[in-house]
Design an enzyme around this catalytic site. Structure first.
Site, PDB file in Angstrom:
ATOM      1  N   ASN A   1      31.564  52.792  47.296  1.00 21.65           N
ATOM      2  CA  ASN A   1      32.875  53.467  47.321  1.00 21.65           C
ATOM      3  C   ASN A   1      33.365  53.806  45.918  1.00 21.65           C
ATOM      4  O   ASN A   1      34.534  54.108  45.725  1.00 21.65           O
ATOM      5  CB  ASN A   1      33.902  52.595  48.054  1.00 21.65           C
ATOM      6  CG  ASN A   1      34.059  51.224  47.398  1.00 21.65           C
ATOM      7  OD1 ASN A   1      33.537  50.987  46.313  1.00 21.65           O
ATOM      8  ND2 ASN A   1      34.767  50.330  48.067  1.00 21.65           N
TER       9      ASN A   1
ATOM     10  N   GLU B   1      38.676  48.207  43.672  1.00 20.85           N
ATOM     11  CA  GLU B   1      38.427  48.963  44.888  1.00 20.85           C
ATOM     12  C   GLU B   1      39.266  50.257  44.915  1.00 20.85           C
ATOM     13  O   GLU B   1      40.283  50.363  44.203  1.00 20.85           O
ATOM     14  CB  GLU B   1      38.792  48.105  46.095  1.00 20.85           C
ATOM     15  CG  GLU B   1      37.938  46.839  46.248  1.00 20.85           C
ATOM     16  CD  GLU B   1      36.560  47.106  46.838  1.00 20.85           C
ATOM     17  OE1 GLU B   1      35.841  48.007  46.349  1.00 20.85           O
ATOM     18  OE2 GLU B   1      36.182  46.403  47.789  1.00 20.85           O
TER      19      GLU B   1
ATOM     20  N   HIS C   1      33.553  51.728  43.414  1.00 19.51           N
ATOM     21  CA  HIS C   1      34.229  50.649  42.671  1.00 19.51           C
ATOM     22  C   HIS C   1      33.422  50.267  41.430  1.00 19.51           C
ATOM     23  O   HIS C   1      32.208  50.409  41.394  1.00 19.51           O
ATOM     24  CB  HIS C   1      34.546  49.438  43.562  1.00 19.51           C
ATOM     25  CG  HIS C   1      33.396  48.573  43.965  1.00 19.51           C
ATOM     26  ND1 HIS C   1      33.406  47.801  45.111  1.00 19.51           N
ATOM     27  CD2 HIS C   1      32.191  48.318  43.392  1.00 19.51           C
ATOM     28  CE1 HIS C   1      32.284  47.123  45.202  1.00 19.51           C
ATOM     29  NE2 HIS C   1      31.524  47.418  44.176  1.00 19.51           N
TER      30      HIS C   1
HETATM   31  C1  F6R Z   1      29.161  43.146  40.340  1.00 18.05           C
HETATM   32  C2  F6R Z   1      30.130  44.236  40.401  1.00 18.05           C
HETATM   33  C3  F6R Z   1      29.998  45.344  41.380  1.00 18.05           C
HETATM   34  C4  F6R Z   1      28.582  45.858  41.534  1.00 18.05           C
HETATM   35  C5  F6R Z   1      28.517  46.990  42.569  1.00 18.05           C
HETATM   36  C6  F6R Z   1      27.102  47.455  42.806  1.00 18.05           C
HETATM   37  O1  F6R Z   1      29.514  42.194  39.360  1.00 18.05           O
HETATM   38  O2  F6R Z   1      31.059  44.198  39.675  1.00 18.05           O
HETATM   39  O3  F6R Z   1      30.855  46.390  41.001  1.00 18.05           O
HETATM   40  O4  F6R Z   1      28.116  46.319  40.295  1.00 18.05           O
HETATM   41  O5  F6R Z   1      29.053  46.542  43.770  1.00 18.05           O
HETATM   42  O6  F6R Z   1      26.398  46.396  43.395  1.00 18.05           O
HETATM   43  P1  F6R Z   1      24.819  46.481  43.619  1.00 18.05           P
HETATM   44  O7  F6R Z   1      24.196  46.479  42.270  1.00 18.05           O
HETATM   45  O8  F6R Z   1      24.484  45.235  44.397  1.00 18.05           O
HETATM   46  O9  F6R Z   1      24.559  47.733  44.378  1.00 18.05           O
END
Ligand code: F6R
Length: 248
Positions: free
Chosen positions: A136, A143, A138
């Site tokens: 999304n 969020e 973030h």
């Molecule tokens: C993790 C974080 C999140 C992830 C994001 C992508 O510390 O802050 O913003 O970077 O959710 O997650 P993955 O790499 O699991 O797709």
């Protein structure tokens, strides 16, 4: 924004590790902002190898992590402190006292957030902030919202994030509903940002982050206003950007 287009996850991981290693070599006592999740695992593996080979050292490096689930202890195997120990800290020569992750069990959440920001300030801010991007858009656990929230704060996770992260928990109900996250303030104050992404499922978020309007409904889009962002992504993650005719 400089964009490195890599052919796959391994190439993305290696390139991202080069960017982080360069920072460590250039500034041995640098402050690294670190991320968890699937995306950085390959990069951390590469950094561990270089550390074991004596090519880089973490002896003076300080780290601050982006986020932690509210309610999870440092020992919880789905917590982000635990993740960092297993994926990086336990395998390199970093000093434990130089690593910090928000305390998921803090009794006073507001005090923990204020202390976290004060700690980052006491380090002189972040030299290199690593970021993954959520489906999304973030960054950290900032969020989609109507505003960009500046300080470290507690956030309610969206259903989409809970769904995405359920893969790591026994059941969806076990996924915490809230998290501590570094706010947009310390992220944007970082001197340099390393944004990484891999896989087709990130293509839309990557497109919105780097080509969309700067809009808090895609929190990553604020990075367009940062003067020094290096994005390292594989072709699948860049596919929508490439299809739109953007030269990467
Ligand atoms: C993790 C974080 C999140 C992830 C994001 C992508 O510390 O802050 O913003 O970077 O959710 O997650 P993955 O790499 O699991 O797709």
């Amino acid at each position: 924004m400089r964009i490195y287009r890599e052919k796959d996850y391994d190439a993305m991981s290696r390139r991202a590790a080069h960017v982080m290693a360069a920072e460590i070599i250039h500034r041995p006592d640098c402050v690294l902002g670190l991320a968890t999740g699937s995306t950085p695992i390959g990069m951390y593996k590469q950094l561990i190898q270089w550390n074991k080979a004596g090519d880089i050292t973490f002896k003076e490096v300080r780290t601050v992590n982006l986020d932690e689930y509210k309610g999870l202890s440092p020992e919880h195997d789905q917590g982000y402190r635990y993740f960092m120990q297993k994926q990086l800290f336990d395998h390199v020569d970093i000093l434990p006292e130089n690593t910090r992750v928000p305390d998921g069990l803090a009794a006073d959440a507001d005090a923990e957030c204020a202390a976290y920001d004060a700690y980052i300030r006491s380090l002189g801010g972040i030299d290199l902030q690593l970021l993954g991007v959520g489906h999304n858009g973030h960054i950290g656990f900032n969020e989609p919202a109507d505003v960009f929230v500046t300080p470290t704060h507690v956030v309610d996770l969206t259903e989409r994030t809970i769904d995405a992260n359920a893969r790591f928990f026994a059941t969806r109900d076990d996924v915490p509903r809230q998290a501590f996250t570094m706010g947009i303030g310390p992220i944007m104050a970082a001197k340099k940002i390393l944004l990484i992404a891999s896989g087709e499922e990130k293509a839309e978020a990557v497109y919105n982050t780097i080509c969309g309007a700067v809009d808090p409904h895609c929190q990553g889009s604020i990075l367009q206003l940062h003067p020094d962002v290096v994005m390292v992504a594989d072709e699948a993650a860049l596919s929508k950007v490439i299809a739109a005719g953007v030269k990467v």
